[in-house]
Design a protein around this motif. Structure first.
Motif, mmCIF file in Angstrom:
data_model
loop_
_atom_site.group_PDB
_atom_site.id
_atom_site.type_symbol
_atom_site.label_atom_id
_atom_site.label_comp_id
_atom_site.label_asym_id
_atom_site.label_seq_id
_atom_site.Cartn_x
_atom_site.Cartn_y
_atom_site.Cartn_z
ATOM 1 N N ILE A 6 0.857 -1.185 0.000
ATOM 2 C CA ILE A 6 0.000 0.000 0.000
ATOM 3 C C ILE A 6 0.893 1.235 0.000
ATOM 4 C CG2 ILE A 6 -1.677 1.334 1.361
ATOM 5 C CD1 ILE A 6 -2.829 -1.254 0.154
ATOM 6 N N ARG A 9 -3.211 5.982 1.048
ATOM 7 C CA ARG A 9 -4.258 5.707 2.029
ATOM 8 C C ARG A 9 -5.284 6.825 1.980
ATOM 9 N NH1 ARG A 9 0.525 3.995 4.269
ATOM 10 N NH2 ARG A 9 0.508 1.884 5.126
ATOM 11 N N THR A 26 -7.326 -0.143 -4.609
ATOM 12 C CA THR A 26 -7.131 -1.586 -4.754
ATOM 13 C C THR A 26 -7.700 -2.388 -3.586
ATOM 14 O OG1 THR A 26 -4.944 -1.410 -3.723
ATOM 15 C CG2 THR A 26 -5.045 -1.302 -6.154
ATOM 16 N N HIS A 27 -7.836 -1.751 -2.427
ATOM 17 C CA HIS A 27 -8.320 -2.425 -1.226
ATOM 18 C C HIS A 27 -9.276 -1.492 -0.493
ATOM 19 C CE1 HIS A 27 -4.473 -4.359 -2.124
ATOM 20 N NE2 HIS A 27 -4.964 -5.432 -1.523
ATOM 21 N N HIS A 48 -11.137 -4.319 -7.164
ATOM 22 C CA HIS A 48 -10.546 -4.114 -5.840
ATOM 23 C C HIS A 48 -11.021 -5.226 -4.909
ATOM 24 C CE1 HIS A 48 -14.504 -2.157 -5.701
ATOM 25 N NE2 HIS A 48 -14.508 -2.460 -4.413
ATOM 26 N N LEU A 83 -3.389 -7.663 3.605
ATOM 27 C CA LEU A 83 -2.646 -6.675 2.814
ATOM 28 C C LEU A 83 -1.173 -7.055 2.763
ATOM 29 C CD1 LEU A 83 -4.054 -3.273 4.158
ATOM 30 C CD2 LEU A 83 -4.709 -4.467 2.060
ATOM 31 N N GLY A 93 -0.354 -0.325 -3.840
ATOM 32 C CA GLY A 93 -1.799 -0.373 -3.706
ATOM 33 C C GLY A 93 -2.334 0.906 -3.114
ATOM 34 N N HIS A 94 -3.636 1.058 -3.193
ATOM 35 C CA HIS A 94 -4.330 2.211 -2.644
ATOM 36 C C HIS A 94 -5.424 1.682 -1.722
ATOM 37 C CE1 HIS A 94 -6.511 6.301 -3.492
ATOM 38 N NE2 HIS A 94 -6.562 5.958 -2.222
ATOM 39 N N LEU A 95 -5.255 1.927 -0.437
ATOM 40 C CA LEU A 95 -6.205 1.489 0.585
ATOM 41 C C LEU A 95 -7.194 2.606 0.869
ATOM 42 C CD1 LEU A 95 -7.251 -0.290 2.946
ATOM 43 C CD2 LEU A 95 -5.387 0.676 4.326
#
Length: 194
Positions: A6, A9, A26-27, A48, A83, A93-95
């Motif tokens: 990640i 955020r 993505t999450h 996602h 994760l 990734g992008h949480l």
């Protein structure tokens, strides 16, 4: 420090979700009230992984409401483990973590995930990072108490939360009345001077 897959955020409320649909999320960790309909905004998101938890944003038992529980925080940490296990070298990734308003449950979850992912980070540093992500953060104290216990922080996360509350009240004094109206006056009283 653990390496999570990640690099970005985001914390937000339900109404803000459409604004993030093109952000490469993505999450997703969704925390919503029991009985709330599922959220259709995610249909506009690219592929996602999403986990949904359902409990109310309260700090004392209320009739017909679900208190945050140790099991919920364990599920948040389980999400964090996924994760880490899903980390792939060279990927980012992008949480996105959201609740109804992006102020309490989601911010408690995010600081929990950051504390899990960076066990060497100081507690005040974690709350400073949280404020950089979501300036209006007022994490649910019950969730932070459980996170402190499960992460073995020895009460330090709760003490840092008290300083965070003090910081927020210094910069957003209107939060004191708002939190009292929401039945969260005990958190206002927890605040240590910033």
């Amino acid at each position: 420090m653990k390496t999570l897959a990640i690099s970005s955020r985001t914390i937000c409320g339900i109404e803000e979700l459409p604004a993030h649909s093109k952000a490469g999320v993505t999450h997703v960790l969704s925390i919503i009230d029991p009985g709330h309909p599922d959220i259709h905004h995610f249909e506009a998101y690219s592929q996602h992984l999403r986990t949904t938890l359902r409990f109310h944003d309260i700090i004392d038992p209320q009739p017909r409401q679900v208190m945050p529980a140790k099991e919920h925080v364990a599920a948040i940490l389980g999400f964090g483990d996924s994760l880490d296990k899903g980390a792939v070298a060279g990927t980012a990734g992008h949480l996105l973590v959201h609740c109804h308003m992006g102020i309490s449950r989601s911010t408690a979850a995010m600081v929990t995930l950051m504390a899990q992912g960076d066990p060497e980070a100081g507690e005040d540093e974690l709350f400073e990072r949280l404020r950089q992500i979501r300036g209006k953060a007022w994490p649910n104290s019950v969730m932070i108490g459980f996170a402190d216990e499960k992460l073995g922080r020895g009460g330090r996360l709760v003490e840092a939360l008290r300083r965070h509350y003090g910081h927020q009240l210094k910069h957003k004094p209107e939060y004191a009345e708002w939190m009292r109206e929401l039945g969260r006056g005990r958190e206002v009283e927890m605040a240590l001077p910033a």
